[in-house]
Write an enzyme that holds these catalytic residues in place. Structure first.
Site, PDB file in Angstrom:
ATOM      1  CE  LYS A   8      12.212  47.633  11.077  1.00  0.00           C
ATOM      2  NZ  LYS A   8      12.856  46.571  10.331  1.00  0.00           N
ATOM      3  CG  MET A  56      23.500  43.136  18.515  1.00  0.00           C
ATOM      4  SD  MET A  56      21.917  42.357  18.149  1.00  0.00           S
ATOM      5  CE  MET A  56      20.804  43.651  18.656  1.00  0.00           C
ATOM      6  NE  ARG A  74      14.605  46.799  15.312  1.00  0.00           N
ATOM      7  CZ  ARG A  74      15.831  46.954  14.808  1.00  0.00           C
ATOM      8  NH1 ARG A  74      16.667  47.801  15.371  1.00  0.00           N
ATOM      9  NH2 ARG A  74      16.221  46.297  13.730  1.00  0.00           N
ATOM     10  CB  ALA A 123      22.599  39.283   7.870  1.00  0.00           C
TER      11      ALA A 123
HETATM   12  P1  NAI Z   1      19.141  36.323  15.756  1.00  0.00           P
HETATM   13  O1  NAI Z   1      18.678  37.034  16.987  1.00  0.00           O
HETATM   14  O2  NAI Z   1      18.553  34.993  15.412  1.00  0.00           O
HETATM   15  O3  NAI Z   1      20.732  36.097  15.820  1.00  0.00           O
HETATM   16  C1  NAI Z   1      21.616  37.047  16.307  1.00  0.00           C
HETATM   17  C2  NAI Z   1      22.774  36.296  16.970  1.00  0.00           C
HETATM   18  O4  NAI Z   1      23.764  37.258  17.337  1.00  0.00           O
HETATM   19  C3  NAI Z   1      22.369  35.566  18.258  1.00  0.00           C
HETATM   20  O5  NAI Z   1      22.837  34.233  18.210  1.00  0.00           O
HETATM   21  C4  NAI Z   1      23.048  36.379  19.351  1.00  0.00           C
HETATM   22  O6  NAI Z   1      23.440  35.583  20.474  1.00  0.00           O
HETATM   23  C5  NAI Z   1      24.254  36.921  18.610  1.00  0.00           C
HETATM   24  N1  NAI Z   1      24.848  38.113  19.197  1.00  0.00           N
HETATM   25  C6  NAI Z   1      24.244  39.162  19.807  1.00  0.00           C
HETATM   26  N2  NAI Z   1      25.150  40.070  20.199  1.00  0.00           N
HETATM   27  C7  NAI Z   1      26.365  39.591  19.816  1.00  0.00           C
HETATM   28  C8  NAI Z   1      27.686  40.086  19.919  1.00  0.00           C
HETATM   29  N3  NAI Z   1      27.942  41.260  20.503  1.00  0.00           N
HETATM   30  N4  NAI Z   1      28.689  39.336  19.408  1.00  0.00           N
HETATM   31  C9  NAI Z   1      28.433  38.152  18.819  1.00  0.00           C
HETATM   32  N5  NAI Z   1      27.195  37.637  18.692  1.00  0.00           N
HETATM   33  C10 NAI Z   1      26.184  38.345  19.187  1.00  0.00           C
HETATM   34  O7  NAI Z   1      18.948  37.380  14.573  1.00  0.00           O
HETATM   35  P2  NAI Z   1      18.938  37.086  13.007  1.00  0.00           P
HETATM   36  O8  NAI Z   1      17.550  36.966  12.533  1.00  0.00           O
HETATM   37  O9  NAI Z   1      19.917  36.020  12.689  1.00  0.00           O
HETATM   38  O10 NAI Z   1      19.475  38.490  12.440  1.00  0.00           O
HETATM   39  C11 NAI Z   1      20.854  38.809  12.494  1.00  0.00           C
HETATM   40  C12 NAI Z   1      21.037  40.241  11.996  1.00  0.00           C
HETATM   41  O11 NAI Z   1      20.597  40.343  10.653  1.00  0.00           O
HETATM   42  C13 NAI Z   1      20.251  41.294  12.782  1.00  0.00           C
HETATM   43  O12 NAI Z   1      21.018  42.475  12.851  1.00  0.00           O
HETATM   44  C14 NAI Z   1      19.017  41.515  11.923  1.00  0.00           C
HETATM   45  O13 NAI Z   1      18.478  42.818  12.106  1.00  0.00           O
HETATM   46  C15 NAI Z   1      19.613  41.359  10.540  1.00  0.00           C
HETATM   47  N6  NAI Z   1      18.630  40.972   9.525  1.00  0.00           N
HETATM   48  C16 NAI Z   1      17.917  39.818   9.681  1.00  0.00           C
HETATM   49  C17 NAI Z   1      16.992  39.445   8.733  1.00  0.00           C
HETATM   50  C18 NAI Z   1      16.216  38.177   8.845  1.00  0.00           C
HETATM   51  O14 NAI Z   1      15.561  37.789   7.859  1.00  0.00           O
HETATM   52  N7  NAI Z   1      16.262  37.471   9.960  1.00  0.00           N
HETATM   53  C19 NAI Z   1      16.735  40.293   7.534  1.00  0.00           C
HETATM   54  C20 NAI Z   1      17.599  41.446   7.426  1.00  0.00           C
HETATM   55  C21 NAI Z   1      18.493  41.778   8.418  1.00  0.00           C
END
Ligand code: NAI
Length: 354
Positions: free
Chosen positions: A87, A245, A51, A265
């Protein structure tokens, strides 16, 4: 006030006797300041992403890396993987301080651990960054496909969340699963977008929210039928899927939820552990995040073991069975799902220790 006399007296460590190794890394030439935490290698090498984040101070970074590495141990154990939990965090704003030299310096530190820790991407780092880290160490996964990695893990993470949601929906509402259900997806970035697609294909109604207008536009343009909303609070839903988040489930937000199931997720969804009990009192089932979102970890574990994509998909589909087992155990023992999942993880860890 008593001042801690050493590392092992620090409150972070006093509360947690389990971390095996914590490494502070500094490279003055590149400005690198990083912490690598190995929580457990009982089941295998400690794997977890890096991170890159502008922490307010070193204490905040340390707290985060200790908490996240512990979560990786449980995630791998519940998923039945031969991996431990680790991590890394790099302190600083990735948009201003991230350079190839700094990433290579970080890679050299990862290399000094000789494979006890394997890194990957996370918030603030990408597959392309891991390609650079990979020039300094072989102990890196989730590089881009052209560099020999398995690429973006979001589709597998989304598939796992979808299977988890199907299994939990079946346990609550019967064999139709998510078909005909209203699912609120919060955050339609990499994972949320893929999840929304899977849900629509399965006959669910998707209500999406995101702080990014671009993310919502991309979704509605490419996935017909999805509706958008400014907020999911006080909205009548069957399922709430937090995919933005962490820590969105707090006593205040729980009171405004109108759903029967939470499955998403985002990592560390509970702002405090007592929130799950509040959910239970409101009759809301929570699928522990570290169970639902393990699809990406299963993908990179497959990369290490040279498994085929078909095999990885089969394993990710198995998350549904794990969720069904955890919910059934929770119901029969009167425990919360979080406790049932942790006890499954701990049983695997205990069984692995000599
Ligand atoms: P990403 O950054 O592509 O998508 C996150 C989305 O959430 C963005 O579109 C952003 O604009 C939106 N967002 C941020 N704050 C917000 C709020 N307050 N209200 C509504 N929308 C908001 O991240 P990704 O990769 O899709 O990951 C999503 C979550 O899943 C994260 O918490 C990440 O840690 C978790 N995760 C992801 C994995 C992966 O393979 N990408 C694996 C395991 C967990």
């Amino acid at each position: 006030m008593s001042v801690p006399t050493g590392v092992f007296d620090r409150p972070d460590f006093a509360d947690d006797t389990e971390h095996e190794q914590v490494v502070f890394c500094r490279d003055t030439a590149t400005g690198l300041r990083a912490i690598i935490a190995i929580h457990s290698t009982a089941l295998g090498p400690a794997l977890g992403g890096t991170r890159f984040y502008p922490y307010v101070d070193e204490q905040a970074a340390l707290t985060d890396v200790l908490r996240l590495s512990r979560g990786m141990t449980y995630k791998a154990a519940v998923a039945g993987l031969a991996l431990g939990g680790g991590k890394a965090v790099i302190l600083g704003d990735p948009t201003t301080v991230k350079t190839p030299e700094l990433l290579r310096a970080f890679g050299r530190y990862v290399d000094t651990l000789g494979g006890r820790y394997i890194t990957a991407g996370d918030v603030g780092t990408s597959a392309a960054d891991m390609d650079i880290v990979g020039t300094a160490t072989a102990h890196v996964v989730a590089r881009s496909q052209h560099a020999g990695g398995s690429g973006d893990s979001a589709p597998m993470t989304a598939l796992g969340v979808f299977r988890a949601m199907q299994a939990a929906s079946e346990s609550i509402w019967g064999s139709e699963g998510v078909a005909g259900r209203v699912v609120g997806v919060e955050g339609v970035g990499k994972v949320g977008y893929e999840l929304a697609q899977l849900l629509v294909s399965a006959g669910a109604t998707v209500l999406a929210t995101d702080v990014s207008a671009d993310a919502l536009r991309r979704l509605t343009e490419q996935v017909p039928g999805v509706r958008t909303t400014a907020t999911l609070a006080d909205t009548e839903l069957d399922v709430y899927a937090p995919c933005a988040m962490g820590a969105t489930l707090s006593p205040a937000t729980v009171a405004s939820l109108r759903c029967g199931l939470i499955c998403g997720a985002a990592n560390n969804q509970l702002a405090t552990t007592d929130v799950e009990h509040l959910l239970y009192e409101r009759g809301i089932v929570w699928v522990p995040d570290f169970v639902a979102n393990s699809g990406g970890l299963i993908q990179v574990a497959g990369e290490i073991d040279n498994r085929t994509r078909e095999h990885v998909i089969e394993q990710v589909n198995g998350i549904g069975d794990v969720v069904a087992t955890i919910l059934a155990r929770a119901q029969s023992s009167g425990a919360l799902a979080g406790a049932a999942a942790l006890s499954l993880a701990r049983a695997r860890l205990t069984g692995a220790r000599p």
